[in-house]
Design a protein around this motif. Structure first.
Motif, PDB file in Angstrom:
ATOM      1  N   ALA A  23       0.839  -1.204   0.000  1.00  0.00           N
ATOM      2  CA  ALA A  23       0.000   0.000   0.000  1.00  0.00           C
ATOM      3  C   ALA A  23       0.878   1.259   0.000  1.00  0.00           C
ATOM      4  CB  ALA A  23      -0.941  -0.010   1.199  1.00  0.00           C
ATOM      5  N   SER A  24       1.952   1.247   0.783  1.00  0.00           N
ATOM      6  CA  SER A  24       2.893   2.379   0.793  1.00  0.00           C
ATOM      7  C   SER A  24       3.543   2.564  -0.569  1.00  0.00           C
ATOM      8  CB  SER A  24       3.976   2.162   1.846  1.00  0.00           C
ATOM      9  OG  SER A  24       3.454   2.295   3.131  1.00  0.00           O
ATOM     10  N   ALA A  25       3.851   1.462  -1.230  1.00  0.00           N
ATOM     11  CA  ALA A  25       4.460   1.532  -2.558  1.00  0.00           C
ATOM     12  C   ALA A  25       3.512   2.176  -3.569  1.00  0.00           C
ATOM     13  CB  ALA A  25       4.878   0.149  -3.030  1.00  0.00           C
ATOM     14  N   VAL A  26       2.212   1.916  -3.445  1.00  0.00           N
ATOM     15  CA  VAL A  26       1.221   2.537  -4.329  1.00  0.00           C
ATOM     16  C   VAL A  26       1.262   4.050  -4.161  1.00  0.00           C
ATOM     17  CG1 VAL A  26      -1.262   2.809  -4.749  1.00  0.00           C
ATOM     18  CG2 VAL A  26      -0.298   0.529  -4.452  1.00  0.00           C
ATOM     19  N   VAL A  27       1.321   4.494  -2.907  1.00  0.00           N
ATOM     20  CA  VAL A  27       1.365   5.926  -2.621  1.00  0.00           C
ATOM     21  C   VAL A  27       2.652   6.540  -3.169  1.00  0.00           C
ATOM     22  CG1 VAL A  27       1.441   7.669  -0.791  1.00  0.00           C
ATOM     23  CG2 VAL A  27      -0.102   5.707  -0.591  1.00  0.00           C
ATOM     24  N   THR A  28       3.767   5.903  -2.920  1.00  0.00           N
ATOM     25  CA  THR A  28       5.063   6.412  -3.378  1.00  0.00           C
ATOM     26  C   THR A  28       5.104   6.516  -4.898  1.00  0.00           C
ATOM     27  OG1 THR A  28       6.160   5.463  -1.457  1.00  0.00           O
ATOM     28  CG2 THR A  28       7.555   6.014  -3.333  1.00  0.00           C
ATOM     29  N   ASP A  29       4.510   5.532  -5.568  1.00  0.00           N
ATOM     30  CA  ASP A  29       4.479   5.539  -7.030  1.00  0.00           C
ATOM     31  C   ASP A  29       3.591   6.665  -7.565  1.00  0.00           C
ATOM     32  OD1 ASP A  29       5.100   4.432  -9.624  1.00  0.00           O
ATOM     33  OD2 ASP A  29       3.027   3.689  -9.653  1.00  0.00           O
ATOM     34  N   ALA A  30       2.415   6.850  -6.952  1.00  0.00           N
ATOM     35  CA  ALA A  30       1.454   7.835  -7.447  1.00  0.00           C
ATOM     36  C   ALA A  30       1.789   9.259  -7.000  1.00  0.00           C
ATOM     37  CB  ALA A  30       0.046   7.465  -6.981  1.00  0.00           C
ATOM     38  N   TYR A  31       2.244   9.404  -5.766  1.00  0.00           N
ATOM     39  CA  TYR A  31       2.510  10.722  -5.192  1.00  0.00           C
ATOM     40  C   TYR A  31       3.855  10.702  -4.462  1.00  0.00           C
ATOM     41  CZ  TYR A  31      -2.443  11.184  -6.164  1.00  0.00           C
ATOM     42  OH  TYR A  31      -3.655  11.196  -6.788  1.00  0.00           O
ATOM     43  N   PRO A  32       4.947  10.750  -5.191  1.00  0.00           N
ATOM     44  CA  PRO A  32       6.269  10.596  -4.571  1.00  0.00           C
ATOM     45  C   PRO A  32       6.633  11.676  -3.555  1.00  0.00           C
ATOM     46  CG  PRO A  32       6.476  11.177  -6.887  1.00  0.00           C
ATOM     47  CD  PRO A  32       5.029  10.919  -6.630  1.00  0.00           C
ATOM     48  N   ASN A  33       5.999  12.837  -3.617  1.00  0.00           N
ATOM     49  CA  ASN A  33       6.311  13.916  -2.681  1.00  0.00           C
ATOM     50  C   ASN A  33       5.454  13.891  -1.428  1.00  0.00           C
ATOM     51  OD1 ASN A  33       8.292  14.963  -4.397  1.00  0.00           O
ATOM     52  ND2 ASN A  33       6.767  16.085  -5.568  1.00  0.00           N
ATOM     53  N   ASP A  34       4.458  13.002  -1.371  1.00  0.00           N
ATOM     54  CA  ASP A  34       3.577  12.906  -0.203  1.00  0.00           C
ATOM     55  C   ASP A  34       4.197  12.035   0.878  1.00  0.00           C
ATOM     56  OD1 ASP A  34       1.790  14.351  -1.700  1.00  0.00           O
ATOM     57  OD2 ASP A  34       0.114  12.981  -1.406  1.00  0.00           O
ATOM     58  N   SER A  35       3.912  12.383   2.112  1.00  0.00           N
ATOM     59  CA  SER A  35       4.318  11.568   3.253  1.00  0.00           C
ATOM     60  C   SER A  35       3.091  10.876   3.822  1.00  0.00           C
ATOM     61  CB  SER A  35       4.925  12.452   4.347  1.00  0.00           C
ATOM     62  OG  SER A  35       6.060  13.105   3.861  1.00  0.00           O
ATOM     63  N   VAL A  36       3.215   9.603   4.132  1.00  0.00           N
ATOM     64  CA  VAL A  36       2.097   8.849   4.712  1.00  0.00           C
ATOM     65  C   VAL A  36       1.922   9.285   6.157  1.00  0.00           C
ATOM     66  CG1 VAL A  36       1.244   6.571   5.357  1.00  0.00           C
ATOM     67  CG2 VAL A  36       2.422   6.885   3.168  1.00  0.00           C
ATOM     68  N   LEU A  37       0.711   9.750   6.477  1.00  0.00           N
ATOM     69  CA  LEU A  37       0.382  10.162   7.835  1.00  0.00           C
ATOM     70  C   LEU A  37      -0.313   9.057   8.610  1.00  0.00           C
ATOM     71  CD1 LEU A  37      -1.031  13.722   7.079  1.00  0.00           C
ATOM     72  CD2 LEU A  37       1.293  13.104   7.753  1.00  0.00           C
ATOM     73  N   ARG A  38      -1.149   8.291   7.893  1.00  0.00           N
ATOM     74  CA  ARG A  38      -1.951   7.252   8.539  1.00  0.00           C
ATOM     75  C   ARG A  38      -2.283   6.185   7.513  1.00  0.00           C
ATOM     76  NH1 ARG A  38      -7.293   6.546   8.408  1.00  0.00           N
ATOM     77  NH2 ARG A  38      -7.588   8.559   7.400  1.00  0.00           N
ATOM     78  N   MET A  39      -2.236   4.930   7.941  1.00  0.00           N
ATOM     79  CA  MET A  39      -2.611   3.817   7.066  1.00  0.00           C
ATOM     80  C   MET A  39      -3.517   2.885   7.854  1.00  0.00           C
ATOM     81  SD  MET A  39      -0.321   1.098   4.928  1.00  0.00           S
ATOM     82  CE  MET A  39       0.643   2.437   4.279  1.00  0.00           C
ATOM     83  N   THR A  40      -4.668   2.558   7.248  1.00  0.00           N
ATOM     84  CA  THR A  40      -5.627   1.692   7.916  1.00  0.00           C
ATOM     85  C   THR A  40      -6.035   0.571   6.990  1.00  0.00           C
ATOM     86  OG1 THR A  40      -6.514   3.619   9.077  1.00  0.00           O
ATOM     87  CG2 THR A  40      -7.868   1.623   9.082  1.00  0.00           C
ATOM     88  N   LYS A  41      -5.941  -0.646   7.463  1.00  0.00           N
ATOM     89  CA  LYS A  41      -6.463  -1.789   6.706  1.00  0.00           C
ATOM     90  C   LYS A  41      -7.951  -1.843   7.003  1.00  0.00           C
ATOM     91  CE  LYS A  41      -5.912  -6.749   6.147  1.00  0.00           C
ATOM     92  NZ  LYS A  41      -5.196  -7.934   6.620  1.00  0.00           N
ATOM     93  N   ARG A  42      -8.756  -1.697   5.963  1.00  0.00           N
ATOM     94  CA  ARG A  42     -10.211  -1.664   6.132  1.00  0.00           C
ATOM     95  C   ARG A  42     -10.727  -3.062   6.493  1.00  0.00           C
ATOM     96  NH1 ARG A  42     -11.789   2.813   7.459  1.00  0.00           N
ATOM     97  NH2 ARG A  42     -13.864   2.187   6.884  1.00  0.00           N
ATOM     98  N   PRO A  43     -11.766  -3.127   7.326  1.00  0.00           N
ATOM     99  CA  PRO A  43     -12.266  -4.439   7.762  1.00  0.00           C
ATOM    100  C   PRO A  43     -13.031  -5.189   6.668  1.00  0.00           C
ATOM    101  CG  PRO A  43     -13.598  -2.672   8.678  1.00  0.00           C
ATOM    102  CD  PRO A  43     -12.436  -2.022   7.976  1.00  0.00           C
TER     103      PRO A  43
END
Length: 107
Positions: A23-43
């Motif tokens: 999931a972090s890799a998806v973010v890094t690929d799509a928005y390389p300048n964004d920092s992950v603040l919160r990650m939640t695995k949906r139920p």
């Protein structure tokens, strides 16, 4: 495959991934300048956004009206917000929420 909600400093991303790293890799690929603040695995494997939580309730088809305003404004967000306020009588904040949420959906 699990559904993840990933909040960055600029976006909220909903994506399917095997684990947090993917999931972090998806973010890094799509928005390389964004920092992950919160990650939640949906139920569950679906994502629901309540229209009433966005202030989009009532008998008026807000999505259709918003898309129509965006079309008339040729994608100009500020102009579309003004048109939406004029056509529906809502205040600036509600019009902004409706127009922006419809812009994200790819009017």
């Amino acid at each position: 495959m699990p559904l993840f909600e990933v909040e960055t400093d600029s976006h909220i991303i909903i994506t399917w991934a095997q684990d947090n790293d993917e999931a972090s890799a998806v973010v890094t690929d799509a928005y390389p300048n964004d920092s992950v603040l919160r990650m939640t695995k949906r139920p569950r494997d679906t994502w629901v956004i309540s229209k009433s939580a966005l202030g989009l309730s009532g008998s008026l088809d807000v999505c259709h009206t918003a898309r129509d305003c965006l079309s008339k404004a040729e994608g100009d967000k500020v102009h579309a917000i003004r048109l939406y306020m004029h056509e529906t009588g809502v205040d600036l904040e509600q019009a902004r929420k409706v127009i922006e949420s419809n812009m994200v959906m790819g009017w």
